[in-house]
Scaffold this motif. Structure first.
Motif, PDB file in Angstrom:
ATOM      1  N   UNK A 324       0.843  -1.359   0.004  1.00 42.34           N
ATOM      2  CA  UNK A 324      -0.110   0.050   0.136  1.00 42.34           C
ATOM      3  C   UNK A 324       0.744   1.131  -0.012  1.00 42.34           C
ATOM      4  N   UNK A 325       2.165   1.077  -0.441  1.00 43.49           N
ATOM      5  CA  UNK A 325       2.925   2.367  -0.281  1.00 43.49           C
ATOM      6  C   UNK A 325       2.570   3.209  -1.563  1.00 43.49           C
ATOM      7  N   UNK A 326       2.113   2.814  -2.465  1.00 44.35           N
ATOM      8  CA  UNK A 326       1.519   3.735  -3.595  1.00 44.35           C
ATOM      9  C   UNK A 326       0.257   4.521  -3.249  1.00 44.35           C
ATOM     10  N   UNK A 327      -0.365   4.163  -2.074  1.00 47.17           N
ATOM     11  CA  UNK A 327      -1.680   4.787  -1.599  1.00 47.17           C
ATOM     12  C   UNK A 327      -1.319   5.994  -0.788  1.00 47.17           C
ATOM     13  N   UNK A 328      -1.880   7.309  -1.355  1.00 46.29           N
ATOM     14  CA  UNK A 328      -1.771   8.502  -0.652  1.00 46.29           C
ATOM     15  C   UNK A 328      -2.305   8.435   0.810  1.00 46.29           C
ATOM     16  N   UNK A 329      -3.440   8.120   0.898  1.00 40.91           N
ATOM     17  CA  UNK A 329      -3.986   8.225   2.135  1.00 40.91           C
ATOM     18  C   UNK A 329      -3.315   7.032   3.184  1.00 40.91           C
ATOM     19  N   UNK A 330      -2.841   5.760   2.625  1.00 40.58           N
ATOM     20  CA  UNK A 330      -2.309   5.158   3.732  1.00 40.58           C
ATOM     21  C   UNK A 330      -0.761   5.846   3.913  1.00 40.58           C
ATOM     22  N   UNK A 331       0.001   6.371   3.223  1.00 41.52           N
ATOM     23  CA  UNK A 331       1.123   6.972   3.364  1.00 41.52           C
ATOM     24  C   UNK A 331       0.941   8.338   4.539  1.00 41.52           C
ATOM     25  N   UNK A 332       0.019   8.893   4.214  1.00 39.88           N
ATOM     26  CA  UNK A 332      -0.313   9.916   5.112  1.00 39.88           C
ATOM     27  C   UNK A 332      -0.813   9.360   6.559  1.00 39.88           C
ATOM     28  N   UNK A 333      -1.397   8.481   6.636  1.00 44.12           N
ATOM     29  CA  UNK A 333      -1.851   7.569   7.868  1.00 44.12           C
ATOM     30  C   UNK A 333      -0.672   7.306   8.715  1.00 44.12           C
ATOM     31  N   UNK A 334       0.247   6.758   7.866  1.00 47.12           N
ATOM     32  CA  UNK A 334       1.710   6.312   8.394  1.00 47.12           C
ATOM     33  C   UNK A 334       2.561   7.581   9.151  1.00 47.12           C
ATOM     34  N   UNK A 335       2.559   8.587   8.201  1.00 50.00           N
ATOM     35  CA  UNK A 335       3.114   9.857   8.698  1.00 50.00           C
ATOM     36  C   UNK A 335       2.523  10.255  10.139  1.00 50.00           C
ATOM     37  N   UNK A 336       1.278  10.384  10.114  1.00 51.84           N
ATOM     38  CA  UNK A 336       0.656  10.951  11.410  1.00 51.84           C
ATOM     39  C   UNK A 336       0.818   9.682  12.410  1.00 51.84           C
ATOM     40  N   UNK A 337       1.040   8.581  12.106  1.00 50.88           N
ATOM     41  CA  UNK A 337       1.500   7.736  13.397  1.00 50.88           C
ATOM     42  C   UNK A 337       2.626   7.862  13.858  1.00 50.88           C
ATOM     43  N   UNK A 338       3.714   7.926  12.752  1.00 50.70           N
ATOM     44  CA  UNK A 338       5.001   8.287  13.078  1.00 50.70           C
ATOM     45  C   UNK A 338       5.196   9.589  14.089  1.00 50.70           C
ATOM     46  N   UNK A 339       4.674  10.575  13.732  1.00 50.66           N
ATOM     47  CA  UNK A 339       4.507  11.815  14.276  1.00 50.66           C
ATOM     48  C   UNK A 339       4.050  11.717  15.730  1.00 50.66           C
ATOM     49  N   UNK A 340       2.958  10.846  15.915  1.00 52.15           N
ATOM     50  CA  UNK A 340       2.410  10.617  17.273  1.00 52.15           C
ATOM     51  C   UNK A 340       3.502   9.762  18.133  1.00 52.15           C
ATOM     52  N   UNK A 341       4.115   8.902  17.373  1.00 50.37           N
ATOM     53  CA  UNK A 341       5.122   8.027  17.879  1.00 50.37           C
ATOM     54  C   UNK A 341       6.273   8.881  18.661  1.00 50.37           C
ATOM     55  N   UNK A 342       6.812  10.022  17.844  1.00 47.77           N
ATOM     56  CA  UNK A 342       7.797  10.958  18.206  1.00 47.77           C
ATOM     57  C   UNK A 342       7.362  11.428  19.427  1.00 47.77           C
ATOM     58  N   UNK A 343       5.990  12.044  19.482  1.00 48.77           N
ATOM     59  CA  UNK A 343       5.833  12.656  20.450  1.00 48.77           C
ATOM     60  C   UNK A 343       5.494  12.075  21.954  1.00 48.77           C
ATOM     61  N   UNK A 344       4.929  10.608  21.724  1.00 47.01           N
ATOM     62  CA  UNK A 344       4.730   9.957  22.849  1.00 47.01           C
ATOM     63  C   UNK A 344       5.845   8.962  23.645  1.00 47.01           C
ATOM     64  N   UNK A 345       6.448   8.715  22.830  1.00 45.10           N
ATOM     65  CA  UNK A 345       7.642   7.586  23.185  1.00 45.10           C
ATOM     66  C   UNK A 345       8.517   8.492  24.273  1.00 45.10           C
ATOM     67  N   UNK A 346       9.092   7.773  25.057  1.00 42.38           N
ATOM     68  CA  UNK A 346      10.187   8.357  26.120  1.00 42.38           C
ATOM     69  C   UNK A 346      11.475   8.564  25.284  1.00 42.38           C
ATOM     70  N   UNK A 347      12.505   9.483  25.624  1.00 48.78           N
ATOM     71  CA  UNK A 347      13.670   9.468  24.529  1.00 48.78           C
ATOM     72  C   UNK A 347      14.421   8.063  24.793  1.00 48.78           C
ATOM     73  N   UNK A 348      14.964   7.658  23.598  1.00 45.76           N
ATOM     74  CA  UNK A 348      15.839   6.550  23.728  1.00 45.76           C
ATOM     75  C   UNK A 348      15.162   5.173  23.464  1.00 45.76           C
TER      76      UNK A 348
END
Length: 475
Positions: A324-348
Motif C-alpha cells: 500500500x505504499x502507493x496509496x496516498x491515504x495510507x502513506x499519510x496515515x503512516x506519517x501521522x502515526x510516526x509523528x505521534x510516536x515521536x511525541x509519545x515515546x520516551x527518549x531513547x
C-alpha cells in the motif's frame, strides 16, 4: 531483628499440587527437643533417615526421609528440619499440621504433654530466605538471585542467576566498595589537616584512584544492564495501521497461531502477548489494535490500550504494508502515526521500521525515518525474521559475546546509576581549583550507601519486606 524473626517457623517448601516428593521445612533455634517429640527419636546431623512420620496417636501419616541441620550449618543459619514425604497435598498438610501440634506438646501415644516449641508458626512468604540473609548466610543480592533462579524463563537467565547466587555479582560490588572506602578514608583524613589537604591528595593520587573506581563501575554497570535484560527481557510492541500484518508478525515470531488473522480491518481489538526467547533473552511481543480513527467504541478502547502499551515499550516495531505504499491515504496515515510516536515515546526508546509483505511487493524499496532501524520481511514466508530478531537485541543493548553475566534487577541498575552520579560529582569537586573536601567526602559517602543498598548493608526494613514478600511460602 524484629521479634517475629525469633519465632520458629514451618511451611510446605514445595510447589502446590501433586508431585513425587514434597517437603515440609521447619527452622528455628533449639529444634532438637522438637525433633525428638515429633519423630520419637533424635537424628544424626546432616544424614538422611528413612522412617515413619507419626501422628499424635503414633500412627504413620507417611514414611519418608528426615534430615536435621543444626545451626549454623543450614540454609537459614538456624536449626532446620526437613521432612521429605510423598508429594500429595493432603499428606503435606497433615505433616505440617502435625509439626504445629507437636510443638505444643499435645499428648498422644508418641508425644508428651510438655510444650517443646511453643511459638512455632506458619512461615510468611520468603521468610526462610529472609532469615538466611539476616543470619549472614547470603547477602541481599544473593537472596534475590534465588527468586530469579526459580523464575528464570530461559537457560541463559538461569545460568546468570546461578552466578549471582554463587556471589559473582556481590564480589563485584564488594570490590567497588573496598576501593571506595579506601578513597573515603584518604579524603576524610585530610579534613583534619586543611593546610596540607591539596598536596596530600595529589601525592596519594586521589584523582587517579577515583578515575579507576569510575572505570570499574562502568564495567559492573554494563554487566548489570545485560543481566537485567536476561531477567526482565525486552518488551516489543507491534504498532501500525489495520491489516499491515501485525498479528501475522506475532504468529511468525512465536511460531504459533496466537492471534486471529483476517483481511477484515479492526480484527484485533485488544492486545495479544507472547514471550519467546532470542539467544537466551526473553522477548515479550505484544500485538495491538490497528491505529486509526474509528467510531466503533470497542475498537476505540483497543486503540487507546495500544497507545498505552506503546508508551511503556522497550522497542516499537512500526509495521508498514509494502503493498500500500502507493496509496496516498495510507502513506499519510503512516506519517501521522510516526509523528505521534515521536511525541509519545520516551527518549531513547528505539523504533524499528518493519516493511512487511515483501513476498507480495518484491520490487518496492521504501525509505525509513531518520534515526530508525529498518528491515524488510514477509511474515507469511518468514523471510527477514532473523534480521528483525537481531535488530531487536541490538536496539535493547544486548551484547551476544558477553561472558560471565550475573542476573540483575532494576533496583540494582538504579543504585549503580546513583553511584555513578555521586562519583561524577566527586570528580567535579576534585577537578575544581579549590575543592570543597567536605562535599567531596559526602558524595563518596552517598556513593557507598547506594552500593550497600544492593547487597543489603544499608537496606531499609521496608525494602526488605518488599523483596522477600515476592517469594513463595516455604522459601
Amino acid at each position: 531483628m524484629l521479634a517475629r524473626h525469633h519465632d520458629p517457623i514451618a511451611a510446605i517448601a514445595t510447589a502446590p499440587g501433586r508431585g513425587a516428593v514434597g517437603i515440609v521445612r521447619v527452622s528455628g533455634h533449639g529444634l532438637a527437643p522438637f525433633v525428638q517429640a515429633l519423630l520419637g527419636r533424635a537424628l544424626r546431623p546432616r544424614e538422611a533417615h528413612y522412617l515413619p512420620f507419626p501422628d499424635a496417636q503414633g500412627q504413620p501419616i507417611d514414611r519418608g526421609l528426615a534430615l536435621f541441620f543444626p545451626a549454623p550449618h543450614s540454609y537459614t543459619g538456624e536449626d532446620v528440619l526437613e521432612l521429605q514425604a510423598h508429594g500429595g497435598p493432603v499428606v503435606l498438610q497433615l505433616l505440617l499440621a502435625r509439626c504445629l501440634e507437636a510443638a505444643q506438646g499435645t499428648a498422644g501415644a508418641a508425644g508428651t504433654a510438655a510444650s517443646v516449641l511453643p511459638h512455632l508458626r506458619l512461615a510468611a512468604p520468603g521468610e526462610f530466605t529472609e532469615r538466611a540473609f539476616l543470619n549472614g548466610k547470603i547477602d541481599l543480592a544473593q537472596a534475590e538471585a534465588i527468586a530469579d533462579l526459580i523464575d528464570a524463563s530461559t537457560a541463559a537467565a538461569a545460568r546468570s542467576a546461578g552466578r549471582s547466587l554463587s556471589g559473582a555479582f556481590s564480589e563485584e560490588i564488594h570490590g567497588l566498595r573496598d576501593a571506595l572506602v579506601h578513597l573515603r578514608m584518604l579524603v576524610e583524613a585530610t579534613l583534619d589537616f586543611p593546610e596540607e589537604e591539596i598536596d596530600f591528595l595529589r601525592k596519594a593520587d586521589a584523582r587517579g584512584q577515583l578515575s579507576k573506581l569510575q572505570h570499574m563501575l562502568a564495567t559492573v554497570m554494563q554487566r548489570a544492564q545485560q543481566g537485567a535484560l536476561l531477567r526482565e527481557g525486552i518488551k516489543a510492541v507491534i504498532a501500525g495501521q489495520p491489516n499491515a500484518g501485525k498479528s501475522s508478525l506475532l504468529n511468525a515470531l512465536a511460531g504459533a497461531e496466537l492471534a486471529i488473522v483476517t483481511p477484515i480491518a479492526g480484527t484485533t481489538r485488544d492486545k495479544v502477548q507472547q514471550t519467546i526467547q532470542i539467544e537466551g533473552v526473553p522477548l515479550h511481543v505484544i500485538d495491538t489494535a490497528g491505529l486509526r480513527d474509528s467510531s466503533d467504541e470497542v475498537e476505540k478502547i483497543g486503540i487507546a490500550r495500544a497507545w498505552e502499551e506503546i508508551a511503556a515499550a522497550d522497542a516499537v516495531l512500526f509495521l508498514h504494508d509494502l503493498t500500500r505504499q502507493n496509496q496516498p491515504d495510507y502513506v499519510a496515515a503512516d506519517a501521522a502515526i510516526a509523528h505521534t510516536l515521536a511525541e509519545r515515546l520516551p527518549p531513547g526508546v528505539p523504533v524499528i521500521d518493519v516493511w512487511n509483505k515483501t513476498d507480495a511487493a518484491p520490487g518496492v524499496q521504501p525509505g525509513s525515518a531518520p534515526g530508525h532501524e529498518a528491515v524488510r520481511l514477509s511474515a507469511r514466508t518468514g523471510e527477514g525474521l532473523d534480521t528483525l530478531r537481531h535488530l531487536l537485541l541490538e536496539a535493547a543493548g544486548w551484547q551476544p559475546a558477553a561472558e560471565g553475566l550475573y542476573i540483575a534487577r532494576a533496583r540494582h541498575t538504579e543504585a549503580l546509576r546513583a553511584v555513578d552520579a555521586h562519583l561524577m560529582e566527586a570528580a567535579a569537586q576534585l577537578e575544581s581549583s579549590g575543592p570543597a573536601l567536605d562535599l567531596l567526602a559526602e558524595e563518596l559517602r552517598l556513593a557507598q550507601n547506594a552500593l550497600g543498598a544492593i547487597t543489603g548493608e544499608f537496606g531499609a526494613d521496608d525494602l526488605l519486606g518488599v523483596i522477600f514478600s515476592s517469594f513463595c511460602i516455604g522459601k
